[in-house]
Design an enzyme around this catalytic site. Structure first.
Site, PDB file in Angstrom:
ATOM      1  N   GLN A   1      83.747  32.439  34.493  1.00 10.88           N
ATOM      2  CA  GLN A   1      83.212  33.488  35.373  1.00 10.88           C
ATOM      3  C   GLN A   1      84.097  34.579  35.849  1.00 10.88           C
ATOM      4  O   GLN A   1      83.571  35.708  36.053  1.00 10.88           O
ATOM      5  CB  GLN A   1      82.526  32.796  36.699  1.00 10.88           C
TER       6      GLN A   1
ATOM      7  N   GLY B   1      87.593  34.947  34.601  1.00 12.81           N
ATOM      8  CA  GLY B   1      88.827  35.030  33.537  1.00 12.81           C
ATOM      9  C   GLY B   1      88.614  34.547  32.351  1.00 12.81           C
ATOM     10  O   GLY B   1      87.615  34.456  31.709  1.00 12.81           O
TER      11      GLY B   1
ATOM     12  N   LYS C   1      95.935  32.867  29.646  1.00 11.74           N
ATOM     13  CA  LYS C   1      94.732  32.723  30.762  1.00 11.74           C
ATOM     14  C   LYS C   1      95.017  33.768  31.817  1.00 11.74           C
ATOM     15  O   LYS C   1      96.150  34.028  32.444  1.00 11.74           O
ATOM     16  CB  LYS C   1      94.542  31.269  31.289  1.00 11.74           C
TER      17      LYS C   1
ATOM     18  N   ASP D   1      87.880  16.351  30.139  1.00 18.78           N
ATOM     19  CA  ASP D   1      87.195  17.171  29.021  1.00 18.78           C
ATOM     20  C   ASP D   1      88.113  16.726  27.576  1.00 18.78           C
ATOM     21  O   ASP D   1      88.465  17.684  26.817  1.00 18.78           O
ATOM     22  CB  ASP D   1      87.187  18.476  29.114  1.00 18.78           C
TER      23      ASP D   1
END
Length: 829
Positions: A534, A536, A569, A673
């Site tokens: 949302q 980055g 990132k 995850d």
């Protein structure tokens, strides 16, 4: 109203077809396809009529059998009406067994299909073959994937024989509804790209188009633009084997059509309100290929009407920095039409599409369904309004009942020791209600086991009773506070998952705890976008001079003089203050990690905006992609130079993942995850566990989206994570078991691939109820039985009975040593 919104949401989100997951039985075996929808050209007896052509069923005399001996020249057929347009991906066939009294079967068959019941087309595979191999005996089912898939309502199976013979067939068809409603598109034929002398010609034609090909124009059919296969960033690289370069794209050259645009027409099954059109385009601008610069779409409410004067126009933002292929979403403004004509304007020398889809809903207005009454006053609305009001009142009664039921069950759960927090109670009730309404929207569907293999379902699959929906059996976007961890946020601002860490650990970190240095951002060179969130994005970049900057002991692979690839990132400029703080928290968390099997934070760029963190990236990419492109090592793979891996390699990978997770567990970090998509691999098969698989569009189908916002990897999640929002090291152990399963299937399919997302959620309810009806993953063929037993221990319902990562590491190491001795290999774990 909420029910209607959920239904609309379901229709719109299902418009995009993924052939790998669109493999659900369509109803021959379980009876959803009725007897009157199954017909045939002939039948031997009444007891071998078409209604008995149901896979794994033994009614009548056990199968459909055409009359007399089948001759090589015969075209006897079994016809199935699916009732709606369907995306057909798999066909299953059997012969006539009839409780060991029959021995007739078809060794081969052809497939014809029709979208309207009038015009029939012959299926052929990507190499042009029309005949599919069927059965070798009368009892075993043979499952055949359709490459390419078929979009149709009517299907005919035509048994083929080389000598006169008696044949009988039982059938199941697999696929999913074709919600797009598109029945044909017309366009100029794809063209050829001539490269340098000595290099092959790149053919960009629509090779699977099933319509008319005349005068360099395609009309009246569907083809590669609706087959669900998304082209890669490099248009020369294909997803299919044994095809030519450029196969996945349809492309045109600027100026070759006598204009600066490509005109396409799209015809639909009925009048619809169109929200948007999604076009997957190549953007390899180094080769003169770009997405279209603009598009203009005209609308036709009926096929015999004129095109409306006012088109919908859209101008794209061209990108000369990112060569990645991407979807371009064209808003269509809820315009009503049965046909569209779109003109795509060139932005460079070439324009290439691999997929086009539409988001729309049926237009059920009187003028849409009955054009002859246009302009007449509608005097029949009163009964409709009364019916709507009665429906709303009934829904309100159901809502009140469900809220009271949820309150009651919450109290019962608290009495038996399950937490039900006051501060989250109201949110749970609302989400429980939303889940119940979603289940109600499916209430009319028959309950069936969505599996190609009935034995994999433990004897059947039952949907849970809606009235048993408890606050703990429903999804929620944020979760209550648990003693084991403080769940900061499942998804980070760049779309990657964020490690869950003890709350005090995060709060106590300060700026001085960031032990990595500031890297000059001008020495980062963009290669491609890996994913986004949302606020980055995650980029693959080359870092100039990074080894010298980091100094001795830097965790970088052997470069052999090549540039160092890193994952960057980056926080976007429009990020909120909360997102900025979360990004800094993530930097603090990542800076604490230092293990050979965990992706490490190398440096940061935080002295100015945009904020960036630079982490390792392995040159072989992620483990899912690596394994899915390989076969098990054998004499055949060596002889044909087929990329392969050995059993020892797979065990070596498993040990490394367990080692990395053992390190995270020692810090009380919870990954949340873990999957092969989040494991990166170098040339030496060294694994490093990463965290940005969630942000990648390539793996969007691995995540369940909650009301368009948060996403959860439900196929890898423990039951308590889904139902209770409880993420611990033990839930990571569950995900590790699923990751092992992926590795030993060579990532050839998704976990629970034959279950829908909703059925996966319902299956976790069976773990909660603990009545022995849980569906487990089947044993991979390549997996030793002792290793599958280890996977099953990871999926134990009782959290305390699952092994620790230390125990898993110690259990896996002997497997590697044993296999290494057997194969004479010296593997280092």
């Amino acid at each position: 109203m909420l029910f209607v919104l959920l239904l609309v949401f379901q229709l719109e989100t299902n418009a995009q077809i993924d052939p790998a997951h669109c493999r659900y039985p369509l109803g021959m075996e379980d009876g959803r396809i009725k007897d009157h929808d199954i017909t045939a050209s002939s039948q031997w007896y009444e007891t071998t009529g078409p209604q008995y052509a149901r896979l794994n069923r033994e009614e009548g005399d056990g199968a459909w059998c055409p009359a007399g001996l089948l001759q090589p020249s015969d075209t006897q057929y079994l016809q199935v009406d699916l009732g709606q347009l369907t995306f057909l991906t798999v066909v299953g066939t059997q012969g006539r067994y009839a409780r060991n009294s029959g021995n007739e079967f078809a060794r081969m068959y052809r497939l014809n299909y029709s979208r309207d019941g009038l015009l029939w087309k012959s299926w052929k595979n990507r190499l042009g073959d029309k005949i599919m191999k069927a059965n070798d005996n009368s009892y075993a089912s043979v499952i055949k994937d359709l490459h390419p898939p078929v979009i149709s309502r009517f299907i005919r199976l035509i048994p083929v024989t080389q000598v006169p013979n008696t044949v009988c067939m039982r059938v199941e068809l697999y696929g999913c509804p074709w919600h797009d409603g598109l029945i044909s598109y017309s366009s100029p034929e794809g063209q050829q790209m001539y490269s340098s002398p000595g290099y092959p010609i790149v053919s960009l034609n629509d090779s699977t188009y099933d319509g008319v090909h005349e005068r360099r124009k395609l009309s009246g059919g569907l083809g590669q633009l609706t087959d669900g296969v998304i082209g890669q960033d490099d248009f020369l690289v294909t997803r299919q084997y044994h095809v030519w370069q450029g196969y996945d794209y349809v492309g045109w050259k600027n100026g070759s059509l006598g204009s600066g645009h490509v005109e396409m027409e799209f015809v639909f099954d009925k009048q619809r309100n169109f929200t948007s059109m999604k076009v997957h385009c190549n953007n390899m601008f180094q080769s003169g290929v770009k997405i279209f610069s603009s598009v203009s779409c005209s609308f036709k409410p009926r096929l015999l009407a004129n095109w409306e004067a006012e088109p919908a126009e859209f101008h794209t933002v061209l990108d000369d920095r990112n060569p990645s292929a991407r979807y371009v979403t064209v808003p269509l403004g809820r315009r009503t039409a049965k046909a569209l004509r779109c003109r795509f304007t060139f932005a460079d020398m070439w324009m290439m599409f691999s997929e086009i889809s539409f988001q729309s809903v049926f237009n059920s207005s009187p003028s849409a369904t009955n054009p002859s009454v246009e302009g007449q006053p509608d005097n029949g609305n009163t009964p409709v309004l009364i019916g709507c009001l009665v429906t709303i009142i009934l829904l309100l009664v159901v809502i009140i009942f469900l809220i009271l039921r949820c309150q009651y069950v919450c109290k019962v759960l608290e009495k038996v020791g399950l937490p039900c927090y006051e501060r989250t109670r109201s949110r749970h009730h609302f989400l429980c209600l939303a889940t119940a309404l979603l289940l109600l929207s499916k209430a009319s569907k028959p309950r069936n086991c969505q599996s190609l293999s009935p034995s994999a379902c433990g004897g059947g699959y039952a949907e849970p009773d809606v009235t048993q929906c408890t606050p703990h059996q429903c999804f929620h976007n944020s979760v209550p506070h648990y003693a084991e961890t403080d769940i900061v946020s499942l998804q980070g601002v760049t779309g990657s998952n964020m490690y869950a860490v003890p709350a005090l650990t995060v709060d106590s970190l300060t700026r001085k705890d960031i032990s990595v240095a500031e890297f000059p951002r001008h020495r980062l060179f963009f290669r491609e976008k890996l994913g986004e969130g949302q606020f980055g994005e995650v980029h693959l970049c080359e870092a100039e001079g990074l080894p010298e900057f980091l100094g001795e002991g830097a965790p970088l692979p052997d470069r052999d003089g090549r540039s160092v690839l890193v994952a960057v990132k980056q926080l976007r400029a429009d990020a909120t203050n909360n997102a900025r703080n979360d990004f800094l928290k993530e930097i603090k968390i990542m800076s604490r990690l230092n293990d050979p099997n965990i992706i490490q934070l190398l440096c940061v760029c935080v002295s100015s905006d945009p904020l960036c963190m630079v982490t390792e990236y392995m040159e072989n990419g992620d483990l899912n992609m690596f394994l899915s492109q390989r076969e098990m090592e054998s004499t055949l793979t060596h002889a044909n130079n087929i990329p392969s891996v050995s059993l020892s390699d797979l065990l070596h990978m498993s040990v490394q993942i367990s080692s990395g997770m053992r390190y995270l567990a020692s810090l009380n970090f919870v990954h949340r995850d873990l999957a092969t998509r989040n494991c990166l691999l170098d040339r030496r098969l060294t694994i490093k566990i990463a965290d940005f698989g969630m942000s990648r569009n390539l793996y969007s189908s691995d995540y369940y989206r909650i009301q368009g916002r948060a996403v959860l990897p439900i196929r890898w999640m423990a039951w308590e994570s889904i139902l209770l929002g409880k993420f611990t090291t033990a839930s990571d152990v569950w995900a590790f078991g699923v990751t092992l399963w992926e590795i030993f299937t060579l990532c050839k399919e998704q976990p629970y691939s034959l279950l829908s997302d909703e059925q996966v959620i319902e299956n976790t309810g069976e773990f909660f109820r603990n009545q022995g009806r849980q569906i487990f993953l089947f044993p991979p063929p390549l997996c030793p039985s002792s290793l599958f037993e280890l996977m099953m221990r990871c999926w134990d319902r009782d959290i305390a009975d699952r092994p620790t990562f230390e125990g898993l590491y110690q259990a896996l190491r002997p497997h590697v040593a044993l296999i290494s001795v057997i194969l004479g290999r010296n593997m280092v774990s």
